[in-house]
Design a protein around this motif. Sequence first.
Motif, PDB file in Angstrom:
ATOM      1  N   UNK A 287     -20.861  16.395  -1.981  1.00 16.10           N
ATOM      2  CA  UNK A 287     -20.294  15.137  -1.483  1.00 16.10           C
ATOM      3  C   UNK A 287     -18.775  15.229  -1.376  1.00 16.10           C
ATOM      4  N   UNK A 288     -18.140  15.847  -2.376  1.00  9.62           N
ATOM      5  CA  UNK A 288     -16.680  15.969  -2.346  1.00  9.62           C
ATOM      6  C   UNK A 288     -16.225  16.883  -1.215  1.00  9.62           C
ATOM      7  N   UNK A 289     -17.016  17.935  -0.954  1.00  9.96           N
ATOM      8  CA  UNK A 289     -16.657  18.856   0.124  1.00  9.96           C
ATOM      9  C   UNK A 289     -16.706  18.142   1.474  1.00  9.96           C
ATOM     10  N   UNK A 290     -17.772  17.354   1.697  1.00  5.71           N
ATOM     11  CA  UNK A 290     -17.864  16.598   2.945  1.00  5.71           C
ATOM     12  C   UNK A 290     -16.765  15.543   3.017  1.00  5.71           C
ATOM     13  N   UNK A 291     -16.415  14.976   1.869  1.00  2.00           N
ATOM     14  CA  UNK A 291     -15.332  13.990   1.841  1.00  2.00           C
ATOM     15  C   UNK A 291     -14.016  14.620   2.321  1.00  2.00           C
ATOM     16  N   UNK A 292     -13.721  15.821   1.830  1.00  2.04           N
ATOM     17  CA  UNK A 292     -12.492  16.503   2.241  1.00  2.04           C
ATOM     18  C   UNK A 292     -12.515  16.834   3.730  1.00  2.04           C
ATOM     19  N   UNK A 293     -13.700  17.267   4.211  1.00  2.00           N
ATOM     20  CA  UNK A 293     -13.819  17.596   5.622  1.00  2.00           C
ATOM     21  C   UNK A 293     -13.608  16.352   6.489  1.00  2.00           C
ATOM     22  N   UNK A 294     -14.208  15.227   6.079  1.00  2.00           N
ATOM     23  CA  UNK A 294     -14.057  13.986   6.843  1.00  2.00           C
ATOM     24  C   UNK A 294     -12.616  13.494   6.819  1.00  2.00           C
ATOM     25  N   UNK A 295     -11.954  13.645   5.672  1.00  2.00           N
ATOM     26  CA  UNK A 295     -10.561  13.198   5.565  1.00  2.00           C
ATOM     27  C   UNK A 295      -9.650  14.013   6.480  1.00  2.00           C
ATOM     28  N   UNK A 296      -9.957  15.304   6.613  1.00  2.00           N
ATOM     29  CA  UNK A 296      -9.157  16.142   7.516  1.00  2.00           C
ATOM     30  C   UNK A 296      -9.442  15.802   8.979  1.00  2.00           C
ATOM     31  N   UNK A 297     -10.722  15.559   9.278  1.00  2.00           N
ATOM     32  CA  UNK A 297     -11.091  15.290  10.657  1.00  2.00           C
ATOM     33  C   UNK A 297     -10.664  13.916  11.140  1.00  2.00           C
TER      34      UNK A 297
END
Length: 367
Positions: A306-316
Amino acid sequence: MADGALASRGLTACALAAALVLAGCASGPRSGSGGGVASGRDGPGTNIPSDLDRVPDAEPRIEPIRSSGGTSKPYTVLGRGYQPITDDRPFRESGVASWYGRKFHAASTASGEPYDMYAMTAAHKTLPLPSYVRVRNPANGREVIVRVNDRGPFVDGRVIDLSYTAALKLDLLRGVAPVEIERITNEDIRTGAWRRDAGTAYAAAPAPAPVRVAAAPVAVPSAWVAPVAMTAAAAPAATMPVAPQTPVMAAAPSEPEAPAGPREAMVVTDLAPLAPLAAPAAPSAPSSAASGFWVQLGAFRERDGAESLRNQAARGLPTLAPQLRVFSEAGTHRLQAGPFPSRNAAGDAVTQLRDSLRIAPMVVERR
């Protein structure tokens, strides 16, 4: 295909044999480990392996798209015409999924490959053969990746026919149910864009406790969320309401559902153009989830996913970053963005997330 797939599958096999002139297309009894029968009721079989829930998803690989030949030519089934896709275009669709089992096990598919009800495969009316598709059950968030190697289902409202194992992993063995499908293109495979940061996490995630979904908002504890239908402006053209499902019992699944009438040729529309993200409501304090509309990006067994997807979404989508929260509930870690002031505002975020991250988020409401 569940009972509904039964009659349609028989019609599919014979019609395709004539329309597509495909060699050995379910034309009669065939030998094989499952006995591939040509008549009688379809169902799960008698000697079901005990570890089907651990069968890995199909592994996407680049396979040539046929621009000519039987599986690429326009064809007609039950009076309706279909035009197979012959390029590497993206493809998304929502509708009802069914499954097919012992009746067709070891019989030839439209591509000429033998059908294996215990492999991760599927049938579709127009996708290139072969193709790879991510299938999501929005009722429980589970996902699988299947390899499309067959044609069908030719029953009204149905968009994909799954193998027995794919249906089991999605918790669809009781009959038919709404799904969302997204093609994994050769370009996605070439660039690695199809991969999730934490793999396909939904298929192994535990199904949530049943929650009744109604047309009007239903008050539920804040620890759980109920899917809310997206608006027509934000959702794909064929998005359907979601019915709750319960954990699957692989030992005694029900047999397929009775068929409906012939289906209109499916028209797939492009996603609506991106609209500016609506101004969000002020984020809630970290200790609790504010009521209102939220967008769920994913659910994971491990918080790291979940944290990994959170970081990806925050960058995108940097403008969405302040609204991203991870909620850990009953052993499942859900990444959600919100709250939004309205369902329409949440739907705008769904559109942007789907296009930017190639995921299938959904709108939920916390009360």
